[in-house]
Enzyme design. Sequence first.
Site, PDB file in Angstrom:
ATOM      1  NE  ARG A 101      -3.943   0.491   1.901  1.00  0.00           N
ATOM      2  CZ  ARG A 101      -5.174   0.565   2.430  1.00  0.00           C
ATOM      3  NH1 ARG A 101      -5.390   1.292   3.504  1.00  0.00           N
ATOM      4  NH2 ARG A 101      -6.183  -0.075   1.889  1.00  0.00           N
ATOM      5  CG  HIS A 128      -8.503  -0.280  -2.831  1.00  0.00           C
ATOM      6  ND1 HIS A 128      -7.681  -1.313  -2.425  1.00  0.00           N
ATOM      7  CD2 HIS A 128      -9.157   0.135  -1.704  1.00  0.00           C
ATOM      8  CE1 HIS A 128      -7.820  -1.499  -1.128  1.00  0.00           C
ATOM      9  NE2 HIS A 128      -8.705  -0.643  -0.665  1.00  0.00           N
ATOM     10  CD  GLN A 131     -13.003  -1.862  -0.643  1.00  0.00           C
ATOM     11  OE1 GLN A 131     -12.204  -1.747   0.270  1.00  0.00           O
ATOM     12  NE2 GLN A 131     -14.247  -2.274  -0.444  1.00  0.00           N
ATOM     13  CG  ASP A 226     -13.374   6.240  -1.131  1.00  0.00           C
ATOM     14  OD1 ASP A 226     -13.279   6.040   0.096  1.00  0.00           O
ATOM     15  OD2 ASP A 226     -12.384   6.189  -1.893  1.00  0.00           O
ATOM     16  CB  CYS A 267     -14.206   1.119   0.095  1.00  0.00           C
ATOM     17  SG  CYS A 267     -13.618   2.820   0.098  1.00  0.00           S
ATOM     18  NE  ARG A 295     -10.820  -5.399   0.702  1.00  0.00           N
ATOM     19  CZ  ARG A 295      -9.952  -4.444   1.048  1.00  0.00           C
ATOM     20  NH1 ARG A 295     -10.373  -3.372   1.681  1.00  0.00           N
ATOM     21  NH2 ARG A 295      -8.676  -4.530   0.734  1.00  0.00           N
TER      22      ARG A 295
HETATM   23  N1   CP Z   1     -11.342  -0.169   2.513  1.00  0.00           N
HETATM   24  C1   CP Z   1     -10.064  -0.243   2.929  1.00  0.00           C
HETATM   25  O1   CP Z   1      -9.127  -0.534   2.183  1.00  0.00           O
HETATM   26  O2   CP Z   1      -9.923   0.058   4.248  1.00  0.00           O
HETATM   27  P1   CP Z   1      -8.559   0.246   5.024  1.00  0.00           P
HETATM   28  O3   CP Z   1      -7.963   1.551   4.584  1.00  0.00           O
HETATM   29  O4   CP Z   1      -8.938   0.233   6.476  1.00  0.00           O
HETATM   30  O5   CP Z   1      -7.643  -0.894   4.683  1.00  0.00           O
HETATM   31  N1  NVA Z   2      -9.857   6.605  -1.407  1.00  0.00           N
HETATM   32  C1  NVA Z   2      -9.512   6.112  -0.092  1.00  0.00           C
HETATM   33  C2  NVA Z   2      -9.702   4.640  -0.003  1.00  0.00           C
HETATM   34  C3  NVA Z   2      -9.452   4.061   1.341  1.00  0.00           C
HETATM   35  C4  NVA Z   2      -9.627   2.586   1.392  1.00  0.00           C
HETATM   36  C5  NVA Z   2      -8.085   6.492   0.229  1.00  0.00           C
HETATM   37  O1  NVA Z   2      -7.227   6.486  -0.652  1.00  0.00           O
HETATM   38  O2  NVA Z   2      -7.833   6.822   1.383  1.00  0.00           O
END
Ligand code: CP
Ligand code: NVA
Length: 310
Positions: A101, A128, A131, A226, A267, A295
């Site tokens: 990530r 993502h 997700q 989101d 999400c 997930r």
């Molecule tokens: N939806 C998602 O990826 O959540 P987190 O940021 O908690 O991993």
């Molecule tokens: N768009 C959000 C998604 C989190 C899972 C971010 O990048 O923080």
Amino acid sequence: MIRHLLKISDFTKEECEKIIEKSIEIKANPEKYSESLKNKTLLMIFEKPSLRTRVSFETGMTQLGGHAIFYSIKDSPLGKKENIHDTAKCASRYVDLISARLFKRKDLWDLAKYSDVPVINMLDDFAHPCQILGDLQTIKEKKGTLNGLKISYFGDSHNNVTYDLMRAAAMFGLKMDVACPEGEAYEPEKEVLDEVEEISKQTGAEVRVVHDAKEAANNSDVVYTDSWMSYGIPAEQEEARKKVFMPFQVNSELMKSAKPDAVFMNCLPAKRGYEQTAEVIDGPQSIVFDQAENRLHIQKAIMLFLMNKF
Ligand code: CP
Ligand code: NVA
């Protein structure tokens, strides 16, 4: 050839369907898979925070009989004493799968380029995929099918989750309206729009960007939003962003424009009073916790697929 999952369209529609079916099967019979990745190790590199992704991958790996290593960029020499090439090469000698990530897509792509084991994108600024694969499973479970549905998305659309949701809608031949404020900072990037258009030509999907929330919600089966404050967006932008995105908030009034049996998805993490009201996210149409649960199951299916286990 090593396969990586950097965005959902790295897999074909048929592969996505296979992974979703496997995830549904794992969900029903988790004990059947308790040794499927015995003695295998997943490295999880994190540059941004996480609850769902970290915990579901880590738990998923444990439940498959393997082991997951949480590795914060803060604890690594990466970017300071070491480049991505060397990190990828060394990590590949130890582990069977790498997930990451990271803030920048280029870093993820480089990691995949130099890795000798499959790399999974756990969220960058472009996609993502884990997700959205889980979300497709959730939609399928709730609606019985993915065929012929209309998805509408509201709010920040210059956004990783939006991009893979658009790609998925295109791949599955769906209707999707993305409702967002006008302006480069809020709308999808051209590169994503071009890819979505290209895929849609083959599948007959209709994916549009609109600037009227009601128009987007009209006749929707799935209403999705989101965060307005994605990881890394400076806190001082919060008030200005709140103002600009407020016309795209998912509230009870907007839900009335969708089909009466429409489901609400986010999400997560979510902020009540921002991208949706508490009434909506805590209301009867919300499926956000089933969405979050999936997930876990889909991560397992993704790892098994990349390890050539089905
Ligand atoms: N939806 C998602 O990826 O959540 P987190 O940021 O908690 O991993
Ligand atoms: N768009 C959000 C998604 C989190 C899972 C971010 O990048 O923080």
